[in-house]
Scaffold this motif. Structure first.
Motif, PDB file in Angstrom:
ATOM      1  N   GLY A   3     -11.944   0.687   7.019  1.00 34.05           N
ATOM      2  CA  GLY A   3     -11.501  -0.448   7.822  1.00 34.05           C
ATOM      3  C   GLY A   3     -10.104  -0.900   7.457  1.00 34.05           C
ATOM      4  N   SER A   4      -9.648  -1.927   8.140  1.00 33.41           N
ATOM      5  CA  SER A   4      -8.268  -2.383   7.965  1.00 33.41           C
ATOM      6  C   SER A   4      -8.005  -2.944   6.565  1.00 33.41           C
ATOM      7  N   LEU A   5      -8.937  -3.700   6.006  1.00 35.07           N
ATOM      8  CA  LEU A   5      -8.741  -4.246   4.662  1.00 35.07           C
ATOM      9  C   LEU A   5      -8.706  -3.123   3.628  1.00 35.07           C
ATOM     10  N   ALA A   6      -9.611  -2.163   3.747  1.00 40.15           N
ATOM     11  CA  ALA A   6      -9.615  -1.023   2.829  1.00 40.15           C
ATOM     12  C   ALA A   6      -8.339  -0.203   2.983  1.00 40.15           C
ATOM     13  N   ALA A   7      -7.854  -0.060   4.198  1.00 41.42           N
ATOM     14  CA  ALA A   7      -6.606   0.678   4.439  1.00 41.42           C
ATOM     15  C   ALA A   7      -5.435  -0.020   3.748  1.00 41.42           C
ATOM     16  N   LEU A   8      -5.413  -1.348   3.800  1.00 42.30           N
ATOM     17  CA  LEU A   8      -4.363  -2.107   3.103  1.00 42.30           C
ATOM     18  C   LEU A   8      -4.442  -1.897   1.597  1.00 42.30           C
ATOM     19  N   ARG A   9      -5.651  -1.939   1.066  1.00 38.35           N
ATOM     20  CA  ARG A   9      -5.835  -1.702  -0.375  1.00 38.35           C
ATOM     21  C   ARG A   9      -5.361  -0.302  -0.746  1.00 38.35           C
ATOM     22  N   LEU A  10      -5.755   0.673   0.070  1.00 38.02           N
ATOM     23  CA  LEU A  10      -5.372   2.058  -0.181  1.00 38.02           C
ATOM     24  C   LEU A  10      -3.856   2.216  -0.117  1.00 38.02           C
ATOM     25  N   ALA A  11      -3.240   1.631   0.893  1.00 36.12           N
ATOM     26  CA  ALA A  11      -1.784   1.713   1.038  1.00 36.12           C
ATOM     27  C   ALA A  11      -1.088   1.114  -0.179  1.00 36.12           C
ATOM     28  N   ASP A  12      -1.593  -0.005  -0.666  1.00 40.20           N
ATOM     29  CA  ASP A  12      -0.996  -0.660  -1.838  1.00 40.20           C
ATOM     30  C   ASP A  12      -1.054   0.238  -3.070  1.00 40.20           C
ATOM     31  N   VAL A  13      -2.210   0.817  -3.334  1.00 41.96           N
ATOM     32  CA  VAL A  13      -2.353   1.625  -4.541  1.00 41.96           C
ATOM     33  C   VAL A  13      -1.572   2.933  -4.417  1.00 41.96           C
ATOM     34  N   LEU A  14      -1.519   3.524  -3.236  1.00 44.33           N
ATOM     35  CA  LEU A  14      -0.748   4.756  -3.051  1.00 44.33           C
ATOM     36  C   LEU A  14       0.741   4.508  -3.266  1.00 44.33           C
ATOM     37  N   GLU A  15       1.213   3.376  -2.773  1.00 43.61           N
ATOM     38  CA  GLU A  15       2.631   3.057  -2.957  1.00 43.61           C
ATOM     39  C   GLU A  15       2.928   2.740  -4.419  1.00 43.61           C
ATOM     40  N   GLU A  16       2.050   1.959  -5.046  1.00 47.78           N
ATOM     41  CA  GLU A  16       2.267   1.550  -6.432  1.00 47.78           C
ATOM     42  C   GLU A  16       2.185   2.733  -7.398  1.00 47.78           C
ATOM     43  N   GLU A  17       1.172   3.579  -7.233  1.00 53.01           N
ATOM     44  CA  GLU A  17       0.943   4.657  -8.194  1.00 53.01           C
ATOM     45  C   GLU A  17       1.731   5.929  -7.902  1.00 53.01           C
ATOM     46  N   TYR A  18       1.990   6.192  -6.616  1.00 56.53           N
ATOM     47  CA  TYR A  18       2.598   7.478  -6.253  1.00 56.53           C
ATOM     48  C   TYR A  18       3.885   7.356  -5.440  1.00 56.53           C
ATOM     49  N   GLY A  19       4.251   6.152  -5.027  1.00 56.90           N
ATOM     50  CA  GLY A  19       5.430   5.994  -4.191  1.00 56.90           C
ATOM     51  C   GLY A  19       5.213   6.484  -2.767  1.00 56.90           C
ATOM     52  N   ILE A  20       3.951   6.598  -2.368  1.00 59.20           N
ATOM     53  CA  ILE A  20       3.588   7.080  -1.034  1.00 59.20           C
ATOM     54  C   ILE A  20       3.440   5.885  -0.115  1.00 59.20           C
ATOM     55  N   GLU A  21       4.127   5.921   1.009  1.00 58.46           N
ATOM     56  CA  GLU A  21       4.024   4.835   1.980  1.00 58.46           C
ATOM     57  C   GLU A  21       3.186   5.274   3.178  1.00 58.46           C
ATOM     58  N   LEU A  22       2.176   4.485   3.495  1.00 58.40           N
ATOM     59  CA  LEU A  22       1.361   4.718   4.690  1.00 58.40           C
ATOM     60  C   LEU A  22       1.803   3.732   5.756  1.00 58.40           C
TER      61      LEU A  22
END
Length: 91
Positions: free
Chosen positions: A44-63
């Protein structure tokens, strides 16, 4: 050593991140077996936001959660992005 090792490691990490983002509502084994997009999986949208945050923070990946590319994002595409981030290359 085959190329499958790093791919599987990145895939496992991606599955754990997705599961964590959904607060365990979708389990790692379910994610690994699904073979569908994250939206089809039920992220869902909240989980997608959480995922986007951790991907950007840990890997520099932007969704781009609002863009059309997110609609086709899958575990395998996330794994490719994580692998590329780990090696400093393009997915």
């Amino acid at each position: 050593m085959s190329a499958a090792g790093p791919v599987d490691g990145a895939r496992d990490r991606a599955a754990r991140l997705v599961s964590d983002a959904t607060e365990g509502q979708i389990t790692v084994p379910e994610i690994l077996a699904a073979g569908v997009t994250l939206l089809e999986l039920g992220v869902g949208s909240l989980a997608a936001l959480r995922l986007a945050d951790v991907l950007e923070e840990e890997y520099g990946i932007e969704l781009d959660l609002g863009g059309p590319s997110f609609r086709s994002e899958s575990l395998d595409s996330l794994a490719a992005r994580i692998r590329a981030a780990d090696t400093g290359g393009a997915p």
